[in-house]
Design an enzyme around this catalytic site. Structure first.
Site, PDB file in Angstrom:
ATOM      1  N   TYR A  33      32.715  33.756  42.383  1.00  0.00           N
ATOM      2  CA  TYR A  33      32.636  33.626  40.926  1.00  0.00           C
ATOM      3  C   TYR A  33      34.017  33.567  40.288  1.00  0.00           C
ATOM      4  CZ  TYR A  33      34.026  38.496  40.042  1.00  0.00           C
ATOM      5  OH  TYR A  33      34.729  39.666  39.963  1.00  0.00           O
ATOM      6  N   LYS A 147      37.195  36.273  45.922  1.00  0.00           N
ATOM      7  CA  LYS A 147      36.479  36.676  44.708  1.00  0.00           C
ATOM      8  C   LYS A 147      34.976  36.457  44.890  1.00  0.00           C
ATOM      9  CE  LYS A 147      37.177  36.542  39.698  1.00  0.00           C
ATOM     10  NZ  LYS A 147      37.294  37.955  39.483  1.00  0.00           N
ATOM     11  N   GLU A 180      44.488  48.022  43.219  1.00  0.00           N
ATOM     12  CA  GLU A 180      44.226  47.349  41.941  1.00  0.00           C
ATOM     13  C   GLU A 180      43.121  48.094  41.218  1.00  0.00           C
ATOM     14  OE1 GLU A 180      42.538  43.398  42.514  1.00  0.00           O
ATOM     15  OE2 GLU A 180      41.570  44.063  44.354  1.00  0.00           O
ATOM     16  N   LEU A 205      43.044  41.205  44.754  1.00  0.00           N
ATOM     17  CA  LEU A 205      42.738  39.852  44.315  1.00  0.00           C
ATOM     18  C   LEU A 205      44.012  39.257  43.725  1.00  0.00           C
ATOM     19  CD1 LEU A 205      40.287  37.879  43.801  1.00  0.00           C
ATOM     20  CD2 LEU A 205      40.413  38.665  41.441  1.00  0.00           C
TER      21      LEU A 205
HETATM   22  N1  PDD Z   1      37.812  40.474  37.238  1.00  0.00           N
HETATM   23  N2  PDD Z   1      41.149  42.424  40.513  1.00  0.00           N
HETATM   24  C1  PDD Z   1      39.805  42.455  40.505  1.00  0.00           C
HETATM   25  C2  PDD Z   1      39.099  43.299  41.527  1.00  0.00           C
HETATM   26  C3  PDD Z   1      39.088  41.711  39.544  1.00  0.00           C
HETATM   27  O1  PDD Z   1      37.740  41.738  39.551  1.00  0.00           O
HETATM   28  C4  PDD Z   1      39.805  40.957  38.583  1.00  0.00           C
HETATM   29  C5  PDD Z   1      39.111  40.141  37.537  1.00  0.00           C
HETATM   30  C6  PDD Z   1      41.210  40.962  38.630  1.00  0.00           C
HETATM   31  C7  PDD Z   1      42.048  40.175  37.660  1.00  0.00           C
HETATM   32  O2  PDD Z   1      41.966  38.799  37.941  1.00  0.00           O
HETATM   33  P1  PDD Z   1      42.117  37.685  36.806  1.00  0.00           P
HETATM   34  O3  PDD Z   1      43.384  37.944  36.112  1.00  0.00           O
HETATM   35  O4  PDD Z   1      42.145  36.414  37.584  1.00  0.00           O
HETATM   36  O5  PDD Z   1      40.929  37.797  35.881  1.00  0.00           O
HETATM   37  C8  PDD Z   1      41.846  41.694  39.617  1.00  0.00           C
HETATM   38  C9  PDD Z   1      37.011  39.659  36.365  1.00  0.00           C
HETATM   39  C10 PDD Z   1      37.584  39.515  34.994  1.00  0.00           C
HETATM   40  C11 PDD Z   1      35.589  40.162  36.393  1.00  0.00           C
HETATM   41  O6  PDD Z   1      35.150  40.532  37.478  1.00  0.00           O
HETATM   42  O7  PDD Z   1      34.911  40.175  35.356  1.00  0.00           O
END
Ligand code: PDD
Length: 281
Positions: A33, A147, A180, A205
């Site tokens: 996703y 992801k 993270e 991630l």
């Molecule tokens: N989540 N780390 C994890 C585990 C995440 O699920 C996310 C983002 C990030 C940040 O990634 P990005 O900057 O590409 O959004 C880091 C999204 C927003 C979610 O699961 O809703």
């Protein structure tokens, strides 16, 4: 929430969107996703998110049938249909529908694309508040760099944080280093004024917002290092903030009931947040 969703070739009202009980995303979390922020005709970091989506698909061997151009047309249509000015899109691709069987060896299922648009309150220019966080042992699988929708440890961590009146659960690895957040990347500004975020080492991630902020920090002559730091270093730092597509740059002012710095939102976090929005507006 906006009303019109997209499901396997159809634009339809979200209450009518149906998916097979045999979807492998439903059975096994066999799906990937993305979440992308949208503001008045513009997507934030669109190319980065879409490139990562196709990369995630490749990493778990899903042969997605749509090109990036075809996907973009659908995403744009969905925003038009929903008349959303500020919000985000959730894009999910599962391996498809098949009788329940762990293995996908020899399976020729058609991947299923689903998308949901969410309307959000535009809080870009609001006077933002810092948030609280808790730390929690990182008990995820060894490929958090992909992801996937398989997010149970993240779900439990976020819920646990919310139960403690906190916004985010910050994962700590078995050596005491910060990996993270449950849905974000974590940053600190240490007492030498260095901005640190963990390097891309397979344990986190590769956040798209993280990448953009790292570029801004470097361009704007901040001292920025991609290097892991311990929980103690984080608690002792001047500022802590998180980044994600849905929370942009959000200052963290308290972790495990310990105030970060003077317990107020930090100057550098706000500067980076403003740079982020300025870049896309
Ligand atoms: N989540 N780390 C994890 C585990 C995440 O699920 C996310 C983002 C990030 C940040 O990634 P990005 O900057 O590409 O959004 C880091 C999204 C927003 C979610 O699961 O809703």
């Amino acid at each position: 929430m906006a009303n019109i969703s997209y499901i396997d070739g159809l634009y339809c009202n979200i209450v009518d969107a149906k998916i097979s009980i045999n979807d492998r995303g439903y059975h096994f979390g066999d799906a990937v996703y993305e979440v992308i922020l949208y503001n008045n005709g513009k997507f934030y970091d669109y190319d980065g998110h879409i490139t990562r989506l196709y990369n995630s698909l490749k990493l778990i061997n899903i042969n997605f049938h749509l090109s990036k151009q075809q996907l973009k047309i659908i995403i744009k249509n969905l925003f038009k249909l929903n008349r959303v000015n500020f919000g985000s899109i959730y894009i999910q691709v599962s391996r498809g529908v098949a009788d329940r069987n762990h293995s996908y060896f020899g399976l020729n299922s058609k991947p299923i694309l689903t998308m949901i648009v969410s309307k959000k309150k535009n809080n870009i220019s609001d006077h933002i508040k810092g948030v609280k966080a808790i730390t929690i042992f990182d008990n995820r699988w060894s490929r958090p760099d992909i992801k996937t929708t398989q997010l149970l440890p993240n779900v439990l961590a976020k819920t646990h944080a919310n139960e403690k009146n906190a916004y985010e659960g910050i994962f700590i690895d078995y050596e005491g280093y910060v990996t993270e957040g449950s849905s974000s990347n974590i940053w600190i500004i240490n007492n030498d004024n260095e901005i640190l975020t963990r390097e891309i080492d397979g344990k986190i991630l590769s956040g798209i917002t993280r990448k953009t902020i790292a570029q801004f920090a470097k361009k704007n002559k901040f001292k920025m290092l991609e290097k892991k730091f311990t929980k103690d270093e984080m608690l002792d730092s001047k500022e802590v903030f998180l980044t994600s597509a849905s929370s942009f740059v959000t200052p963290i002012i308290e972790i495990d009931n310990i105030k970060i710095g003077n317990g107020m939102i930090g100057k550098t976090s706000i500067e980076l947040r403003n740079l982020y929005f300025k870049n896309f507006n």
